[in-house]
Design a protein around this motif. Sequence first.
Motif, PDB file in Angstrom:
ATOM      1  N   PHE A  11       0.842  -1.210   0.000  1.00  0.00           N
ATOM      2  CA  PHE A  11       0.000   0.000   0.000  1.00  0.00           C
ATOM      3  C   PHE A  11       0.870   1.250   0.000  1.00  0.00           C
ATOM      4  O   PHE A  11       0.613   2.204  -0.744  1.00  0.00           O
ATOM      5  CB  PHE A  11      -0.911  -0.021   1.232  1.00  0.00           C
ATOM      6  CG  PHE A  11      -1.777   1.200   1.381  1.00  0.00           C
ATOM      7  CD1 PHE A  11      -3.035   1.248   0.794  1.00  0.00           C
ATOM      8  CD2 PHE A  11      -1.344   2.303   2.105  1.00  0.00           C
ATOM      9  CE1 PHE A  11      -3.844   2.373   0.936  1.00  0.00           C
ATOM     10  CE2 PHE A  11      -2.130   3.429   2.253  1.00  0.00           C
ATOM     11  CZ  PHE A  11      -3.386   3.461   1.659  1.00  0.00           C
ATOM     12  N   ALA A  12       1.912   1.256   0.841  1.00  0.00           N
ATOM     13  CA  ALA A  12       2.799   2.416   0.920  1.00  0.00           C
ATOM     14  C   ALA A  12       3.508   2.640  -0.407  1.00  0.00           C
ATOM     15  O   ALA A  12       3.701   3.780  -0.843  1.00  0.00           O
ATOM     16  CB  ALA A  12       3.819   2.217   2.049  1.00  0.00           C
ATOM     17  N   GLY A  13       3.898   1.544  -1.081  1.00  0.00           N
ATOM     18  CA  GLY A  13       4.561   1.691  -2.369  1.00  0.00           C
ATOM     19  C   GLY A  13       3.632   2.222  -3.447  1.00  0.00           C
ATOM     20  O   GLY A  13       4.030   3.041  -4.284  1.00  0.00           O
ATOM     21  N   ALA A  14       2.374   1.779  -3.408  1.00  0.00           N
ATOM     22  CA  ALA A  14       1.417   2.189  -4.439  1.00  0.00           C
ATOM     23  C   ALA A  14       0.977   3.637  -4.281  1.00  0.00           C
ATOM     24  O   ALA A  14       0.748   4.343  -5.267  1.00  0.00           O
ATOM     25  CB  ALA A  14       0.201   1.264  -4.395  1.00  0.00           C
ATOM     26  N   PHE A  15       0.868   4.097  -3.029  1.00  0.00           N
ATOM     27  CA  PHE A  15       0.337   5.444  -2.790  1.00  0.00           C
ATOM     28  C   PHE A  15       1.398   6.422  -2.280  1.00  0.00           C
ATOM     29  O   PHE A  15       1.080   7.569  -1.948  1.00  0.00           O
ATOM     30  CB  PHE A  15      -0.813   5.378  -1.771  1.00  0.00           C
ATOM     31  CG  PHE A  15      -2.036   4.693  -2.289  1.00  0.00           C
ATOM     32  CD1 PHE A  15      -2.997   5.389  -3.008  1.00  0.00           C
ATOM     33  CD2 PHE A  15      -2.219   3.325  -2.093  1.00  0.00           C
ATOM     34  CE1 PHE A  15      -4.119   4.748  -3.488  1.00  0.00           C
ATOM     35  CE2 PHE A  15      -3.337   2.678  -2.581  1.00  0.00           C
ATOM     36  CZ  PHE A  15      -4.293   3.382  -3.285  1.00  0.00           C
ATOM     37  N   GLY A  16       2.661   5.961  -2.211  1.00  0.00           N
ATOM     38  CA  GLY A  16       3.722   6.803  -1.670  1.00  0.00           C
ATOM     39  C   GLY A  16       3.936   8.079  -2.442  1.00  0.00           C
ATOM     40  O   GLY A  16       4.344   9.103  -1.872  1.00  0.00           O
ATOM     41  N   ASN A  17       3.673   8.072  -3.756  1.00  0.00           N
ATOM     42  CA  ASN A  17       3.865   9.271  -4.564  1.00  0.00           C
ATOM     43  C   ASN A  17       2.594  10.106  -4.675  1.00  0.00           C
ATOM     44  O   ASN A  17       2.606  11.184  -5.268  1.00  0.00           O
ATOM     45  CB  ASN A  17       4.344   8.884  -5.970  1.00  0.00           C
ATOM     46  CG  ASN A  17       5.732   8.275  -5.945  1.00  0.00           C
ATOM     47  OD1 ASN A  17       6.583   8.689  -5.164  1.00  0.00           O
ATOM     48  ND2 ASN A  17       5.961   7.283  -6.799  1.00  0.00           N
ATOM     49  N   LYS A  18       1.475   9.608  -4.124  1.00  0.00           N
ATOM     50  CA  LYS A  18       0.201  10.320  -4.205  1.00  0.00           C
ATOM     51  C   LYS A  18      -0.206  10.923  -2.859  1.00  0.00           C
ATOM     52  O   LYS A  18      -0.973  11.880  -2.809  1.00  0.00           O
ATOM     53  CB  LYS A  18      -0.891   9.360  -4.686  1.00  0.00           C
ATOM     54  CG  LYS A  18      -0.583   8.742  -6.049  1.00  0.00           C
ATOM     55  CD  LYS A  18      -1.651   7.721  -6.447  1.00  0.00           C
ATOM     56  CE  LYS A  18      -1.321   7.075  -7.791  1.00  0.00           C
ATOM     57  NZ  LYS A  18      -2.311   6.039  -8.175  1.00  0.00           N
ATOM     58  N   ILE A  19       0.272  10.320  -1.785  1.00  0.00           N
ATOM     59  CA  ILE A  19      -0.060  10.773  -0.439  1.00  0.00           C
ATOM     60  C   ILE A  19       1.240  11.103   0.282  1.00  0.00           C
ATOM     61  O   ILE A  19       2.230  10.397   0.139  1.00  0.00           O
ATOM     62  CB  ILE A  19      -0.831   9.683   0.348  1.00  0.00           C
ATOM     63  CG1 ILE A  19      -2.058   9.219  -0.445  1.00  0.00           C
ATOM     64  CG2 ILE A  19      -1.249  10.184   1.719  1.00  0.00           C
ATOM     65  CD1 ILE A  19      -2.790   8.059   0.202  1.00  0.00           C
ATOM     66  N   THR A  20       1.249  12.171   1.049  1.00  0.00           N
ATOM     67  CA  THR A  20       2.467  12.538   1.766  1.00  0.00           C
ATOM     68  C   THR A  20       2.835  11.451   2.773  1.00  0.00           C
ATOM     69  O   THR A  20       1.949  10.806   3.359  1.00  0.00           O
ATOM     70  CB  THR A  20       2.289  13.868   2.513  1.00  0.00           C
ATOM     71  OG1 THR A  20       1.241  13.728   3.474  1.00  0.00           O
ATOM     72  CG2 THR A  20       1.976  14.991   1.548  1.00  0.00           C
ATOM     73  N   PRO A  21       4.128  11.228   3.000  1.00  0.00           N
ATOM     74  CA  PRO A  21       4.549  10.208   3.971  1.00  0.00           C
ATOM     75  C   PRO A  21       3.944  10.409   5.353  1.00  0.00           C
ATOM     76  O   PRO A  21       3.595   9.440   6.032  1.00  0.00           O
ATOM     77  CB  PRO A  21       6.074  10.364   3.989  1.00  0.00           C
ATOM     78  CG  PRO A  21       6.424  10.939   2.660  1.00  0.00           C
ATOM     79  CD  PRO A  21       5.282  11.841   2.311  1.00  0.00           C
ATOM     80  N   VAL A  22       3.827  11.666   5.777  1.00  0.00           N
ATOM     81  CA  VAL A  22       3.275  11.929   7.103  1.00  0.00           C
ATOM     82  C   VAL A  22       1.828  11.456   7.194  1.00  0.00           C
ATOM     83  O   VAL A  22       1.401  10.898   8.215  1.00  0.00           O
ATOM     84  CB  VAL A  22       3.370  13.432   7.436  1.00  0.00           C
ATOM     85  CG1 VAL A  22       2.626  13.744   8.723  1.00  0.00           C
ATOM     86  CG2 VAL A  22       4.823  13.857   7.560  1.00  0.00           C
ATOM     87  N   THR A  23       1.062  11.650   6.129  1.00  0.00           N
ATOM     88  CA  THR A  23      -0.327  11.193   6.121  1.00  0.00           C
ATOM     89  C   THR A  23      -0.396   9.673   6.243  1.00  0.00           C
ATOM     90  O   THR A  23      -1.230   9.132   6.978  1.00  0.00           O
ATOM     91  CB  THR A  23      -1.033  11.652   4.831  1.00  0.00           C
ATOM     92  OG1 THR A  23      -0.993  13.081   4.745  1.00  0.00           O
ATOM     93  CG2 THR A  23      -2.476  11.184   4.805  1.00  0.00           C
ATOM     94  N   ILE A  24       0.488   8.983   5.525  1.00  0.00           N
ATOM     95  CA  ILE A  24       0.523   7.521   5.601  1.00  0.00           C
ATOM     96  C   ILE A  24       0.879   7.075   7.016  1.00  0.00           C
ATOM     97  O   ILE A  24       0.312   6.102   7.538  1.00  0.00           O
ATOM     98  CB  ILE A  24       1.514   6.960   4.570  1.00  0.00           C
ATOM     99  CG1 ILE A  24       1.014   7.246   3.154  1.00  0.00           C
ATOM    100  CG2 ILE A  24       1.715   5.456   4.768  1.00  0.00           C
ATOM    101  CD1 ILE A  24       1.930   6.767   2.053  1.00  0.00           C
ATOM    102  N   VAL A  25       1.827   7.770   7.645  1.00  0.00           N
ATOM    103  CA  VAL A  25       2.197   7.443   9.022  1.00  0.00           C
ATOM    104  C   VAL A  25       0.984   7.597   9.946  1.00  0.00           C
ATOM    105  O   VAL A  25       0.719   6.725  10.798  1.00  0.00           O
ATOM    106  CB  VAL A  25       3.358   8.343   9.499  1.00  0.00           C
ATOM    107  CG1 VAL A  25       3.546   8.221  11.007  1.00  0.00           C
ATOM    108  CG2 VAL A  25       4.648   7.969   8.779  1.00  0.00           C
ATOM    109  N   ARG A  26       0.236   8.671   9.776  1.00  0.00           N
ATOM    110  CA  ARG A  26      -0.941   8.888  10.633  1.00  0.00           C
ATOM    111  C   ARG A  26      -2.002   7.824  10.407  1.00  0.00           C
ATOM    112  O   ARG A  26      -2.621   7.333  11.370  1.00  0.00           O
ATOM    113  CB  ARG A  26      -1.518  10.276  10.365  1.00  0.00           C
ATOM    114  CG  ARG A  26      -0.637  11.417  10.868  1.00  0.00           C
ATOM    115  CD  ARG A  26      -1.137  12.755  10.378  1.00  0.00           C
ATOM    116  NE  ARG A  26      -0.224  13.838  10.743  1.00  0.00           N
ATOM    117  CZ  ARG A  26      -0.148  14.995  10.109  1.00  0.00           C
ATOM    118  NH1 ARG A  26      -0.954  15.237   9.065  1.00  0.00           N
ATOM    119  NH2 ARG A  26       0.713  15.918  10.506  1.00  0.00           N
ATOM    120  N   VAL A  27      -2.219   7.453   9.146  1.00  0.00           N
ATOM    121  CA  VAL A  27      -3.179   6.379   8.861  1.00  0.00           C
ATOM    122  C   VAL A  27      -2.724   5.079   9.533  1.00  0.00           C
ATOM    123  O   VAL A  27      -3.533   4.324  10.095  1.00  0.00           O
ATOM    124  CB  VAL A  27      -3.323   6.183   7.337  1.00  0.00           C
ATOM    125  CG1 VAL A  27      -4.143   4.932   7.030  1.00  0.00           C
ATOM    126  CG2 VAL A  27      -3.980   7.417   6.707  1.00  0.00           C
TER     127      VAL A  27
END
Length: 541
Positions: free
Chosen positions: A336-352
Amino acid sequence: MNDIRASRRRWLGLLFISIAVALIIVDSTIVNVAIPSVVEDLGLNSTQVQWVQESYTLVFAALLLVFGTLADRYGRRRVLLIGVVIFALSSILAATAASGELLIASRLVQGIGGAMILPASLSTINATFRGRERAIAFAVWGSTIGGMAAVGPLLGGWLTTYFSWRWAFGINVPLGVIIIIGILIFTMESKEPSAQRRVDIVGALLSVVLFASLVFALIEGRSYGWFFSDTPPDFWTWGISPIPFVFALALAAGIAFVRWGFARERAGKSTMLAFGLLRIPSFRNGNIAAMIVSLGEFGIILSLPLWLQNVLGYDALQTGFVILALAIGSFMASGFAGAFGNKITPVTIVRVGIAAEIVGILIVALSLNPDAAWWQIAPGLFIYGFGVGLATALLTSVVLMDVPLSQSGQGSGTQSTARQVGSALGIAILGTVLFASLGSGLDAKLANRPEIPAEARTQIVDLVVDSAGTGISTLDEKLPDAAADAREAFTDSTRYAAFAAAGFLAIGFLASLRLDGARRGDDDAEGEVERTVNDAKSTDG
C-alpha cells in the motif's frame, strides 16, 4: 553498463542490510513465543521473564547513540559487520544457557551487537541512496522491521514446538554467516571524513546510565516496591525501596546529559546526540512520535503470546500462526505504501498507520476472553499489523528526510534510540500493568472462594504471577475453580495491557500531528537544513 552494475550492487546490498535488521528484530520477537518453554526448562520467574527481553532492549537502547556516532567516524560497514559477529557469537551463548542468569547475560551481549547493527544499517542506506531511491530503500527497511516483528513468533513457534527453544537463538548463527558474506560482497564502506574522531566518552556514559536506570526502575518497581518495600534486594539496607533513588539517578543523568551535550556543542566539540538536529522540526517531532508509537507497539507483543499459550492452551507453533495475521497485515501495508507513496504525503501515511494500530489493538482487547477462538483475535491483529507496516515503513524517512548526510549516523542513531527507548519503556510499563493487574485481579477473585484459605490464596497468586502464567495448568487437576479464576484474571490483565498500549498509540498519533506533511526535494531540503544547522552552531558558538 557500469551504472546498471552499481545500481544492482546497491539493491543487493540493501537486501543483506535488511536481512541483518531482520536478524535483530526477529530475535527480539521470537523469544516471546519461546518464553513459556524457557520458563518450564530454566525455572524463570515473572521478573526474569521481563529481563530476558529487557536485558537485550536495555543495552540496545543505551548504546545506539554511541555506535551511530562510531559508524560515521570509523566506517558504517565495519561497525555493521562487527555487530553481526557479536550478535551471532552471543546467540551461541544464549542457545546453550543452563540458567536464567546465563540467558539474561547472553542477551545483554546480544544487545551490544544489535546496537551496532541498527544505526549502521540506517546510516548506510542514508549514504548510499538518494532522492526517490532513498524513500524506496527506507520503505523496504521499515517494512522489514514491521514484517519480521510478526514473522518472528511464527518462526519461534515452529522451532520451539518441533525442536527446542534453544534453536530460537541458534538460528542466528547461519543467518549471521550469510549476512557477513553478502555485506562484504555487495556493500561499500562509507564514513564521514569531516566527522570529529574524538568520542564524547562522558556523554556516552551519561546516556547509558540514563536509559539503564530508567528501564531498571520500571521493571523492578513491581518486585521491590515503588516506595516502601518488604522485599528489598540483598545489597539494600535502607527501610524504603531503592526504586525512587534509581528514578532520581535517571533524572539526574538525563539533565547532566543534556547540559553536557549543549556545552560541548557550543565549544565546537563532538556530542553523542546531535543537539543541532533537534532544531529541525521534522527530526524533533518525528523522534517524539517514534518513541511514543514504539512504546505502544512492542509492549503488547510481550503479553499476547503468554495469554494464547497459558489461557487458550495453544502450543508455540499455534501461537505463531495466530500472530501471523499481524505479519500478513504488515506485508500488505508495504504494498500500500509503495502504491500510494507518490500520491499521499509520507506523514499522512504514518498517521493512517497509527490510527489503524489503535483500531486493531482495541479490536484485539475487546475480543479477549478465556473461551475465544483464533478467528476472533486474527482480524484485530491483521489491522494492527497493517498499521505497524505503514507507520514503521515511512516514519523513519520522515524523521531523517531533512537530516544532512554528514550527520546521518547521529541522526539515525538518535531516531533508533527514540524507538528502542520507546519499546523498552513499553515492555517495562505494559509488563508491569500485565503482572500487577494479574496479581491483584486473581487475589480478588480467589477472595470470593471461602474454601481457599488466605495462605493458600497467596501461594496460588504467587505461583501464577511468578511463572508468568505457566503455572495455571498445574492448578487444573487439584483446584479447577482456581485455575478458571486464573485464566479470567490473566485475560483481564492482558486486556488492560492492550488498552494501555492503545492509549500510548493515541498519544503518538497526537504527536504526529506536529509533523510537517509537505514534501520537498531531497537535495533542496538537505541544503537548507545543512545551512540551518551550521547557522545554529555559529550562533551557539
